[in-house]
Every structure is written in structure tokens, then in C-alpha cells.
Design an enzyme around this catalytic site. Structure first.
Site, short mmCIF file in Angstrom:
data_model
loop_
_atom_site.label_atom_id
_atom_site.label_comp_id
_atom_site.label_asym_id
_atom_site.label_seq_id
_atom_site.Cartn_x
_atom_site.Cartn_y
_atom_site.Cartn_z
N CYS A 6 0.84 -1.21 0.00
CA CYS A 6 0.00 0.00 0.00
C CYS A 6 0.87 1.25 0.00
CB CYS A 6 -0.91 -0.03 1.23
SG CYS A 6 -1.75 1.51 1.56
N CYS A 9 0.64 3.21 3.31
CA CYS A 9 1.42 2.55 4.37
C CYS A 9 2.91 2.86 4.19
CB CYS A 9 1.17 1.05 4.38
SG CYS A 9 -0.41 0.57 5.10
N ASP A 32 -1.28 16.38 -0.83
CA ASP A 32 -1.65 15.56 -2.00
C ASP A 32 -0.70 15.87 -3.15
OD1 ASP A 32 -4.55 14.01 -2.88
OD2 ASP A 32 -3.21 14.67 -4.48
N HIS A 48 -3.70 0.19 8.40
CA HIS A 48 -4.25 -0.06 7.07
C HIS A 48 -5.73 -0.45 7.16
CE1 HIS A 48 -4.12 -0.80 2.79
NE2 HIS A 48 -4.80 -1.91 3.00
N ASN A 89 -13.71 9.54 -0.16
CA ASN A 89 -14.27 8.68 -1.21
C ASN A 89 -14.24 7.24 -0.73
OD1 ASN A 89 -14.64 10.75 -3.20
ND2 ASN A 89 -12.43 10.76 -3.52
N GLY A 95 -15.06 6.79 -6.79
CA GLY A 95 -13.76 6.95 -7.45
C GLY A 95 -12.57 6.79 -6.52
N HIS A 100 -6.55 2.78 1.04
CA HIS A 100 -6.18 3.03 2.44
C HIS A 100 -7.00 4.25 2.83
CE1 HIS A 100 -2.92 3.27 5.78
NE2 HIS A 100 -3.78 4.27 6.01
N HIS A 102 -8.61 7.51 3.57
CA HIS A 102 -7.99 8.84 3.59
C HIS A 102 -9.06 9.90 3.39
CE1 HIS A 102 -7.99 7.44 -0.62
NE2 HIS A 102 -8.20 8.71 -0.94
N HIS A 104 -9.66 13.85 2.19
CA HIS A 104 -9.12 15.00 1.48
C HIS A 104 -9.48 16.25 2.27
CE1 HIS A 104 -8.35 12.86 -2.43
NE2 HIS A 104 -9.27 12.05 -1.92
P1 5GP Z 1 -8.85 8.99 -3.99
O1 5GP Z 1 -9.21 9.18 -5.43
O2 5GP Z 1 -8.44 7.56 -3.70
O3 5GP Z 1 -9.87 9.52 -3.04
O4 5GP Z 1 -7.58 9.92 -3.74
C1 5GP Z 1 -6.26 9.48 -3.82
C2 5GP Z 1 -5.40 10.72 -3.74
O5 5GP Z 1 -4.06 10.31 -3.44
C3 5GP Z 1 -5.33 11.51 -5.06
O6 5GP Z 1 -5.78 12.84 -4.81
C4 5GP Z 1 -3.85 11.46 -5.44
O7 5GP Z 1 -3.40 12.67 -5.99
C5 5GP Z 1 -3.17 11.14 -4.13
N1 5GP Z 1 -1.94 10.38 -4.25
C6 5GP Z 1 -1.78 9.21 -4.94
N2 5GP Z 1 -0.54 8.74 -4.79
C7 5GP Z 1 0.11 9.64 -3.98
C8 5GP Z 1 1.45 9.69 -3.46
O8 5GP Z 1 2.30 8.83 -3.70
N3 5GP Z 1 1.74 10.75 -2.67
C9 5GP Z 1 0.83 11.73 -2.38
N4 5GP Z 1 1.23 12.73 -1.59
N5 5GP Z 1 -0.43 11.69 -2.85
C10 5GP Z 1 -0.78 10.67 -3.64
ZN ZN Z 2 -2.22 1.16 3.79
#
Ligand code: 5GP
Ligand code: ZN
Length: 118
Positions: A6, A9, A32, A48, A89, A95, A100, A102, A104
Site C-alpha cells: 500500500c 502505508c 496531496d 491499514h 471517497n 472513485g 487506504h 484517507h 481530502h
Molecule cells: P482517492 O481518489 O483515492 O480519493 O484519492 C487518492 C489521492 O491520493 C489523489 O488525490 C492522489 O493525488 C493522491 N496520491 C496518490 N498517490 C500519492 C502519493 O504517492 N503521494 C501523495 N502525496 N499523494 C498521492
Molecule cells: Zn495502507
């Protein structure tokens, strides 16, 4: 507790670089990679949990600590007075890309009245 495949993680363990803005025993918050607003921070539990669908009595302490962390992140980012929006989300229709849990944390401009986009 952790999933070695992950990416979040790996960020928690410092194996992938990130711009950390807040961290404690239960939670970390980092910028982000692709911000949608002047302030775009991801706030995650340091365990996780795949999504909101996996929250349970055992891991709820981490989720509670995430809730507590938002106002700390707001203070650190200087938006506690101007305001902020928190989005989580869950699953395919929302989407969710990273599996993991999270949140925003978005701020730094007028975000407009709509929280849903087609
Ligand atoms: P989701 O679409 O799953 O709600 O949001 C995932 C978020 O993780 C996206 O906004 C994407 O830009 C961010 N993201 C994906 N990989 C990484 C990473 O390696 N580092 C950081 N800082 N953000 C990431
Ligand atoms: Zn994780």
C-alpha cells in the site's frame, strides 16, 4: 496493521517521500501529489483500513483521532478561520483510487456550493 504493497502505508513508514504537515501516534497528514486547491492535504490513520466500509470497534480509535486532527491541520495550514472541506471517497462509484482510508482536506479558496460533480 500495515499492508506492504500500500502506497499510503509506505508513506507512513517513510519509504515513499511526502510533505508531511502533521503527525502523531495515530494519524498523519501530508500534501496531496495533485492538489485541487491551494491547500490539499490527505489525512490518514496510521493503520491499514481499506475504506469506511472497514471501520469497526477495534480500529475506531484511529478514525476518531483522524476527526480530531482536522482542526490541527487547519491551524497548521492557516485556514482554521477561513474554513475548509473534508471529503472521503469510499468505493468504486466515489472513485476511490488508493485503498487506504484517507480524507481530502481542501481549503485556501472559495470552494463553491457544490460538492458533487458528474
Ligand atoms: P482517492 O481518489 O483515492 O480519493 O484519492 C487518492 C489521492 O491520493 C489523489 O488525490 C492522489 O493525488 C493522491 N496520491 C496518490 N498517490 C500519492 C502519493 O504517492 N503521494 C501523495 N502525496 N499523494 C498521492
Ligand atoms: Zn495502507
Amino acid at each position: 496493521m500495515m499492508d506492504e504493497n500500500c502506497i499510503f502505508c509506505k508513506i507512513i513508514k517513510g519509504e515513499i517521500p511526502s510533505t508531511m504537515v502533521y503527525e502523531d501516534e495515530y494519524v498523519c497528514a501530508f500534501k496531496d501529489l495533485h492538489p485541487v486547491a491551494p491547500v490539499h492535504v490527505l489525512v490518514i490513520p496510521k493503520v491499514h483500513i481499506k475504506s469506511l466500509e472497514e471501520v469497526n470497534e477495534e480500529n475506531a480509535i484511529y478514525v476518531g483521532k483522524v476527526q480530531e486532527a482536522f482542526k490541527k491541520v487547519a491551524q497548521i495550514m492557516g485556514v482554521n478561520e477561513s474554513g475548509y472541506r473534508v471529503i472521503c471517497n469510499c468505493g468504486e462509484d466515489a472513485g476511490q483510487e488508493v485503498k487506504h482510508l484517507h480524507y481530502h482536506f481542501i481549503a485556501g479558496k472559495k470552494l463553491g456550493p457544490k460538492i458533487i460533480h458528474d
